[in-house]
Design a protein around this motif. Sequence first.
Motif, short mmCIF file in Angstrom:
data_model
loop_
_atom_site.label_atom_id
_atom_site.label_comp_id
_atom_site.label_asym_id
_atom_site.label_seq_id
_atom_site.Cartn_x
_atom_site.Cartn_y
_atom_site.Cartn_z
N VAL A 1 3.72 6.07 -5.59
CA VAL A 1 3.55 6.28 -7.02
C VAL A 1 2.42 7.28 -7.27
O VAL A 1 2.50 8.10 -8.19
N THR A 2 1.40 7.24 -6.43
CA THR A 2 0.30 8.18 -6.57
C THR A 2 0.77 9.62 -6.32
O THR A 2 0.32 10.55 -6.99
N LEU B 1 9.93 5.83 -4.73
CA LEU B 1 9.98 4.39 -4.47
C LEU B 1 11.19 4.01 -3.61
O LEU B 1 11.08 3.14 -2.74
N ARG C 1 3.83 1.57 -1.33
CA ARG C 1 4.41 1.73 -2.67
C ARG C 1 3.39 2.38 -3.61
O ARG C 1 3.73 3.24 -4.41
N SER C 2 2.16 1.95 -3.52
CA SER C 2 1.10 2.53 -4.34
C SER C 2 0.90 4.01 -3.99
O SER C 2 0.71 4.85 -4.89
N PHE C 3 0.96 4.32 -2.73
CA PHE C 3 0.84 5.71 -2.29
C PHE C 3 1.99 6.55 -2.82
O PHE C 3 1.79 7.69 -3.24
N TRP D 1 9.41 9.41 -9.70
CA TRP D 1 9.02 8.00 -9.50
C TRP D 1 10.05 7.25 -8.69
O TRP D 1 9.75 6.67 -7.66
N MET E 1 0.82 -1.17 0.00
CA MET E 1 0.00 0.00 0.00
C MET E 1 0.88 1.26 0.00
O MET E 1 0.55 2.25 -0.64
#
Length: 74
Positions: A7-8, A45, A3-5, A41, A1
Motif C-alpha cells: 500500500v505504501t 495487494l 501488505r503495508s509495504f 492499490w 508487513m
Amino acid sequence: MLRSFAVTLAALALRGESYLMYYVFETKPIETYLTVTWLSWVGNLILVELLLEAGVGRYFLREFMPELRSKLVA
C-alpha cells in the motif's frame, strides 16, 4: 508487513503504470487515470497475496534470518 509495504508503494505504482498505459498502450488521459488509480492499490495487494500464498515470506525467513526463525518456532 508486506501488505503495508504494498500500500505504501501505491504512489510509485500509480506513476509507473500511468506512464506505461499512456505511452505504450496509448490510452486517453482520463481512461489512464481511472484505471491506474484503482490498479495501483488493488494490483499491489493482489500481487502481495499471491506472493504470500506462494510462501515467499517463509522463504525469506528461512534463508536470511535463521536466528529469528528459531525464536519464532520455539
